[in-house]
Enzyme design. Sequence first.
Site, mmCIF file in Angstrom:
data_model
loop_
_atom_site.group_PDB
_atom_site.id
_atom_site.type_symbol
_atom_site.label_atom_id
_atom_site.label_comp_id
_atom_site.label_asym_id
_atom_site.label_seq_id
_atom_site.Cartn_x
_atom_site.Cartn_y
_atom_site.Cartn_z
ATOM 1 N N GLY A 48 0.808 -1.216 0.000
ATOM 2 C CA GLY A 48 0.000 0.000 0.000
ATOM 3 C C GLY A 48 0.839 1.262 0.000
ATOM 4 O O GLY A 48 0.553 2.227 -0.719
ATOM 5 N N CYS A 49 1.893 1.251 0.793
ATOM 6 C CA CYS A 49 2.745 2.436 0.883
ATOM 7 C C CYS A 49 3.519 2.652 -0.416
ATOM 8 O O CYS A 49 3.745 3.795 -0.822
ATOM 9 C CB CYS A 49 3.686 2.314 2.081
ATOM 10 S SG CYS A 49 2.772 2.273 3.642
ATOM 11 N N THR A 50 3.892 1.566 -1.072
ATOM 12 C CA THR A 50 4.563 1.686 -2.365
ATOM 13 C C THR A 50 3.601 2.284 -3.389
ATOM 14 O O THR A 50 3.974 3.183 -4.154
ATOM 15 C CB THR A 50 5.096 0.323 -2.829
ATOM 16 O OG1 THR A 50 6.070 -0.126 -1.883
ATOM 17 C CG2 THR A 50 5.720 0.416 -4.213
#
Length: 157
Positions: A48-50
Amino acid sequence: MTDRALLEAGTEAPAFTLPDQDGRSRSLADYRGERVILFFYPEAMTPGCTTEACDFRDSTAPLEAAGYRVLGISRDAVEKLRRFADRDGLEYPLLSDPELSVHHAYGAYGEKNSYGRIIEGVIRSTFVIDAEGRVAHALYNVKATGHVARVRKLLGI
């Protein structure tokens, strides 16, 4: 679990100085006179952060053309942020806040629902800060996917 204070539009953005992925100190005051998009994400190199970080990367040119500077912030160590930036071509500053002091100042750490369980952790949040250092928009509990498009729409970009 801890209570957290939420920032609102019009309030002074909390000041900070943190190291970026190159170990260089970055302060919010360095950006006075510019508009800043400050996004808090739970952990570098997770799916998700990527997605969110790469969406900001892909929108950097139009955001900068509209007068915004992007800064990402997580509790990851400088070395991990360097690997994240190198792996995904992230050219904007990624700031390291392992003690969570800036997370707490912005209300981006506290109770959250994770797959039906209430836990304490990083709350994915984005703040738009105006040229005078005031919060223009405070967006809490955002989703990684599609978030940058929503920020661009909110800002008319």
